[in-house]
Design a protein around this motif. Structure first.
Motif, short mmCIF file in Angstrom:
data_model
loop_
_atom_site.label_atom_id
_atom_site.label_comp_id
_atom_site.label_asym_id
_atom_site.label_seq_id
_atom_site.Cartn_x
_atom_site.Cartn_y
_atom_site.Cartn_z
N TYR A 1 42.70 -49.31 6.07
CA TYR A 1 43.68 -49.79 5.10
C TYR A 1 45.02 -49.04 5.21
CZ TYR A 1 45.82 -51.22 0.74
OH TYR A 1 46.70 -51.70 -0.18
N PRO A 2 45.03 -47.70 5.28
CA PRO A 2 46.33 -47.02 5.44
C PRO A 2 47.04 -47.41 6.75
CG PRO A 2 44.66 -45.46 4.75
CD PRO A 2 43.95 -46.74 5.07
N GLN A 3 46.30 -47.61 7.83
CA GLN A 3 46.91 -48.06 9.09
C GLN A 3 47.52 -49.45 8.93
OE1 GLN A 3 43.60 -47.77 11.78
NE2 GLN A 3 43.92 -45.58 12.17
N TYR A 4 46.83 -50.31 8.19
CA TYR A 4 47.33 -51.65 7.92
C TYR A 4 48.67 -51.59 7.18
CZ TYR A 4 47.36 -56.30 5.60
OH TYR A 4 47.69 -57.54 5.11
N LEU A 5 48.78 -50.71 6.20
CA LEU A 5 50.02 -50.56 5.45
C LEU A 5 51.16 -50.11 6.37
CD1 LEU A 5 48.75 -48.89 2.14
CD2 LEU A 5 49.21 -51.32 2.58
N VAL A 6 50.87 -49.16 7.26
CA VAL A 6 51.88 -48.72 8.24
C VAL A 6 52.32 -49.90 9.09
CG1 VAL A 6 52.25 -47.31 10.32
CG2 VAL A 6 51.14 -46.30 8.30
N MET A 7 51.36 -50.67 9.57
CA MET A 7 51.68 -51.81 10.43
C MET A 7 52.52 -52.84 9.69
SD MET A 7 50.60 -50.99 13.40
CE MET A 7 50.82 -52.54 14.28
N ILE A 8 52.22 -53.09 8.42
CA ILE A 8 53.01 -54.04 7.63
C ILE A 8 54.48 -53.62 7.61
CG2 ILE A 8 53.49 -54.88 5.29
CD1 ILE A 8 50.48 -55.01 4.83
N VAL A 9 54.72 -52.33 7.37
CA VAL A 9 56.10 -51.84 7.34
C VAL A 9 56.73 -52.01 8.72
CG1 VAL A 9 57.58 -49.83 7.00
CG2 VAL A 9 55.70 -50.27 5.41
N HIS B 1 55.33 -44.05 0.32
CA HIS B 1 55.04 -42.95 -0.61
C HIS B 1 54.03 -41.98 0.00
CE1 HIS B 1 57.14 -45.28 -3.70
NE2 HIS B 1 56.40 -46.30 -3.35
N LEU B 2 54.23 -41.66 1.29
CA LEU B 2 53.35 -40.72 1.99
C LEU B 2 54.18 -39.59 2.58
CD1 LEU B 2 51.07 -43.20 4.01
CD2 LEU B 2 50.48 -41.97 1.90
N ASP B 3 53.64 -38.38 2.55
CA ASP B 3 54.34 -37.26 3.18
C ASP B 3 54.01 -37.22 4.67
OD1 ASP B 3 51.87 -35.84 3.59
OD2 ASP B 3 52.02 -35.03 1.56
N SER B 4 54.77 -36.44 5.41
CA SER B 4 54.60 -36.42 6.86
C SER B 4 53.23 -35.87 7.27
CB SER B 4 55.72 -35.62 7.53
OG SER B 4 55.68 -34.27 7.11
N GLY B 5 52.65 -34.99 6.45
CA GLY B 5 51.32 -34.46 6.74
C GLY B 5 50.24 -35.53 6.71
N THR B 6 50.43 -36.53 5.90
CA THR B 6 49.49 -37.66 5.82
C THR B 6 49.84 -38.71 6.86
OG1 THR B 6 49.26 -37.29 3.44
CG2 THR B 6 48.56 -39.44 4.28
N LEU B 7 51.13 -38.92 7.06
CA LEU B 7 51.60 -39.98 7.94
C LEU B 7 51.39 -39.66 9.42
CD1 LEU B 7 52.90 -42.72 7.70
CD2 LEU B 7 55.14 -41.61 7.64
N PRO C 1 49.04 -38.02 11.23
CA PRO C 1 47.75 -38.40 11.83
C PRO C 1 47.54 -39.91 11.91
CG PRO C 1 47.43 -36.77 10.09
CD PRO C 1 48.87 -37.17 10.06
N LEU C 2 48.05 -40.65 10.93
CA LEU C 2 47.96 -42.11 10.95
C LEU C 2 48.71 -42.66 12.16
CD1 LEU C 2 48.61 -43.21 7.25
CD2 LEU C 2 46.58 -43.69 8.58
N LEU C 3 49.92 -42.15 12.38
CA LEU C 3 50.75 -42.62 13.48
C LEU C 3 50.13 -42.24 14.83
CD1 LEU C 3 54.27 -41.79 12.02
CD2 LEU C 3 53.20 -44.05 12.22
N LYS C 4 49.57 -41.04 14.92
CA LYS C 4 48.93 -40.61 16.17
C LYS C 4 47.75 -41.53 16.49
CE LYS C 4 50.16 -35.73 16.34
NZ LYS C 4 49.68 -34.35 16.32
N ARG C 5 46.98 -41.89 15.48
CA ARG C 5 45.82 -42.76 15.69
C ARG C 5 46.28 -44.15 16.14
NH1 ARG C 5 41.19 -43.49 17.54
NH2 ARG C 5 39.72 -44.67 16.32
N LEU C 6 47.31 -44.68 15.50
CA LEU C 6 47.84 -45.99 15.89
C LEU C 6 48.45 -45.94 17.29
CD1 LEU C 6 49.39 -47.07 12.49
CD2 LEU C 6 47.44 -48.14 13.63
#
Length: 157
Positions: A51-59, A76-82, A84-89
């Motif tokens: 779900y968080p990856q989906y939100l990134v992709m929508i943006v 509404h995410l800080d870079s510490g959360t964002l 790892p999401l970006l690395k995974r994508l």
């Protein structure tokens, strides 16, 4: 006084208190958010997204080339959360992270061809969720507006 009467008295007093779970707006929002994520799960599994990856992709589908700071602000995410999401994508070859053309300290996010093509598969998801909710569009729009307003009000400014 019997134990039964004591229990009834405590129950009546607790219903007068604001500290009962049934009165908590936060609990209703939390429960609804969890239910929404569970409802998305089978649809997103087909796309190999969380779900968080989906939100990134929508943006990104609407702002290809956005920088990480702006992406974090929008989600509404800080870079510490964002990060790892970006690395995974990126490891899924859906996006690339590049140094900014004007400022090397800035990281910009660009969709790969595979990331752009994934949008076609995701196009049906919003309507599927609308159907799953079994709520009229007007009610959902009002709910979204109320949530957005609450979010704005609770932001540290």
């Amino acid at each position: 006084m019997s134990n039964n009467k004591i229990g009834q008295t405590e129950e009546a007093e607790s219903q007068d208190s604001d500290l009962v779970i049934e009165k908590q707006v936060c609990f209703s929002l939390y429960s609804a958010a969890n239910a929404i994520v569970r409802a998305y799960r089978p649809m997103l599994k087909a796309l190999d997204l969380t779900y968080p990856q989906y939100l990134v992709m929508i943006v990104l589908w609407n702002n290809n080339g956005i920088n990480v700071k702006a992406l974090g602000h929008q989600l509404h995410l800080d870079s510490g959360t964002l990060t790892p999401l970006l690395k995974r994508l990126e490891s899924k070859e859906l996006l690339t992270r590049q140094r900014g053309s004007e400022d090397e300290r800035v990281r910009e996010i660009f969709l790969t061809e595979q990331g752009m093509l994934l949008k076609n598969l995701a196009e049906t998801i919003p309507n599927q969720m609308l159907c799953k909710s079994k709520l009229p569009v007007e009610e959902l729009l009002t709910l979204k507006e109320s949530c957005d307003k609450m979010c704005d009000n609770l932001q540290d400014k």
